[in-house]
Design an enzyme around this catalytic site. Structure first.
Site, PDB file in Angstrom:
ATOM      1  N   HIS A  51     -25.243  18.238  11.919  1.00 35.77           N
ATOM      2  CA  HIS A  51     -26.045  19.302  11.327  1.00 35.77           C
ATOM      3  C   HIS A  51     -26.315  20.357  12.403  1.00 35.77           C
ATOM      4  CE1 HIS A  51     -27.845  16.832   7.774  1.00 35.77           C
ATOM      5  NE2 HIS A  51     -26.566  16.552   7.989  1.00 35.77           N
ATOM      6  N   GLU A  53     -28.999  21.896  13.288  1.00 34.51           N
ATOM      7  CA  GLU A  53     -30.179  21.650  14.115  1.00 34.51           C
ATOM      8  C   GLU A  53     -29.915  20.579  15.172  1.00 34.51           C
ATOM      9  OE1 GLU A  53     -31.742  22.548   9.884  1.00 34.51           O
ATOM     10  OE2 GLU A  53     -30.033  21.539  10.794  1.00 34.51           O
ATOM     11  N   CYS A  81     -33.438  18.861   7.253  1.00 33.14           N
ATOM     12  CA  CYS A  81     -33.426  17.581   6.543  1.00 33.14           C
ATOM     13  C   CYS A  81     -34.287  16.580   7.316  1.00 33.14           C
ATOM     14  CB  CYS A  81     -31.990  17.073   6.404  1.00 33.14           C
ATOM     15  SG  CYS A  81     -31.309  16.402   7.932  1.00 33.14           S
TER      16      CYS A  81
END
Length: 153
Positions: A51, A53, A81
């Site tokens: 992801h 991040e 998430c």
């Protein structure tokens, strides 16, 4: 009101879409400067943890020479998430800004709200998983965490 760091995260996400990736970008900022940036590479790398991040946190840790990222802020194109949010908290990040919410992502199949709701339940009540606690029978001096404590202490 615009935010240049959030604008950068969105620009990264837009470019990732053009490259065939998912619509997620993130930047990590410290002392008013971007120390790391990343896009979602889940599909490109066949990595469910890739992801934007998480990749930005990894790059920030390398750039700053520490897994502790206190004093840093994260700007993300989408609502983080649960996995990314947990990683941010575990790294010491306390300031997170995102552009698009789970509610806005839902019509496109990109919301993680259902996963977040499941994770709030006790382990034995989470659907779709079989989670078992099976502690090893070992002598106290062979306890895994005790060994680590002795080694690192």
């Amino acid at each position: 009101m615009t935010n240049r760091f959030l604008d950068e995260a969105i620009a990264l996400a837009r470019e990732n879409i053009r490259q065939g990736g998912r619509p997620f970008g993130a930047v990590v900022v410290k002392d008013g400067e971007i120390v790391a940036r990343a896009v979602n590479r889940l599909l490109a790398d066949n990595d469910p943890t890739a992801h934007a991040e998480l990749l930005a946190l990894r790059a920030a840790g390398k750039a700053l020479g520490s897994p502790r990222l206190e004093g840093c802020s994260v700007y993300a194109s989408g609502q983080p998430c649960p996995m990314c949010l947990a990683a941010m908290r575990m790294s010491g990040i306390r300031d997170i800004t995102f552009a698009y919410s789970n509610a806005q992502a839902e019509p496109f199949g990109l919301s993680t709200a259902a996963i977040a709701a499941e994770l709030m339940k006790p382990l034995d009540q989470q659907s779709g998983l079989s989670i078992k606690h099976s502690p090893p029978e070992v002598a106290e001096e062979d306890h895994l965490y005790r060994l680590w404590q002795k080694q690192s202490g």
